[in-house]
Scaffold this motif. Sequence first.
Motif, PDB file in Angstrom:
ATOM      1  N   GLU A 119      39.390  65.546  13.948  1.00 58.71           N
ATOM      2  CA  GLU A 119      39.258  64.109  13.711  1.00 58.71           C
ATOM      3  C   GLU A 119      39.333  63.796  12.208  1.00 58.71           C
ATOM      4  O   GLU A 119      39.993  62.832  11.800  1.00 58.71           O
ATOM      5  N   TYR A 123      43.250  62.693  12.720  1.00 55.75           N
ATOM      6  CA  TYR A 123      43.151  61.327  13.230  1.00 55.75           C
ATOM      7  C   TYR A 123      43.630  60.266  12.240  1.00 55.75           C
ATOM      8  O   TYR A 123      44.193  59.245  12.672  1.00 55.75           O
ATOM      9  N   THR A 205      34.681  62.012  23.012  1.00 53.64           N
ATOM     10  CA  THR A 205      35.862  61.245  23.402  1.00 53.64           C
ATOM     11  C   THR A 205      35.546  59.756  23.459  1.00 53.64           C
ATOM     12  O   THR A 205      36.290  58.917  22.927  1.00 53.64           O
ATOM     13  N   GLN A 208      34.799  58.346  19.989  1.00 53.37           N
ATOM     14  CA  GLN A 208      36.039  58.173  19.229  1.00 53.37           C
ATOM     15  C   GLN A 208      36.826  56.970  19.718  1.00 53.37           C
ATOM     16  O   GLN A 208      37.424  56.239  18.924  1.00 53.37           O
ATOM     17  N   GLN A 209      36.830  56.737  21.028  1.00 48.04           N
ATOM     18  CA  GLN A 209      37.561  55.586  21.552  1.00 48.04           C
ATOM     19  C   GLN A 209      36.991  54.284  21.010  1.00 48.04           C
ATOM     20  O   GLN A 209      37.747  53.363  20.653  1.00 48.04           O
ATOM     21  N   LYS A 211      35.572  53.944  18.218  1.00 52.17           N
ATOM     22  CA  LYS A 211      35.851  53.932  16.786  1.00 52.17           C
ATOM     23  C   LYS A 211      37.297  53.561  16.482  1.00 52.17           C
ATOM     24  O   LYS A 211      37.567  52.826  15.522  1.00 52.17           O
ATOM     25  N   TYR A 212      38.231  54.064  17.286  1.00 51.40           N
ATOM     26  CA  TYR A 212      39.657  53.895  16.984  1.00 51.40           C
ATOM     27  C   TYR A 212      40.366  52.913  17.900  1.00 51.40           C
ATOM     28  O   TYR A 212      41.560  52.656  17.733  1.00 51.40           O
TER      29      TYR A 212
END
Length: 285
Positions: A119, A123, A205, A208-209, A211-212
């Motif tokens: 990440e 990322y 997961t 992160q979803q 976050k992004y």
Amino acid sequence: MVEKVAIVTGSNKGLGFAVVKGLCKKFKGKVYLTARNKTRGSEAVKKLNKDNLFPEFHVLDISNIDSVKEFADFIKEKHGGLDVLVNNAAILEWDEIYPSYEVAKRNIDVNYKSLLTIEEYLYPLLRDGARVVNVSSSCGHLSNLKNKEWIDMFLKQDLKVDEVNQFVENYLESVKNGTFDRNNFADGGKHAEHRVSKIAATALTFIQQRKYGRRNISINAVHPGHVKTDMANGGGETDADEAADVILYLILDASPNLKGVFMWHNKKLIDWYDPEGDFYCTGLW
């Protein structure tokens, strides 16, 4: 027009190799097969070349920060970014049903902590509309946990990475100091290290979803089935090519609105937040 780029970690054999093969057939762009070992990675590429499939190869040891950084620098310089990332590389030391601290730490370093390194360095290169698939397993479902305090933590919709890291460290400390309690896990706590690493990876997961997601990036986790690979110690029920199908679906065919989900090998969406569900792993892994 910028050429699209797909990367699959740990892809010189097994499931990762099958995913690369499928991408070479269907993905309109450059596909990178990666592996820790240059010789084995190059041999895997040659094997695909015989079928008129032509992925690129690059050395990538996901547990080595310098290796990840070098690879990220290479992708940035050559392509400027990437569009598909399949975090497939993982380990399981089958004979260690109740592992030593060293074995448990090695599993978690590769299966979970490497995702934090990826990440950090890869990322930032994800282009808008990119798709990320974290390969989990039935060991990565919340029903593998029986400790109420841990379950309550993972049920939080605003779960933080620091909390996941603390969960991991608490488990490792219990193994190190001899206080590990099998009752905290399903199936008598067998291969608890793998359950911990995959639960942490799946929870990451979803974090992160959140976050992004504003960048229209899809980040999902998948249980591809009990795949016939070296990691299954000769067991496994699903052929690697068949198992790769659900990953290829998430990359190539799924709606871009499918974000932050846990998908089962049959393409069904599973409620990860169901600690009483019958989804925990038994027998195999």
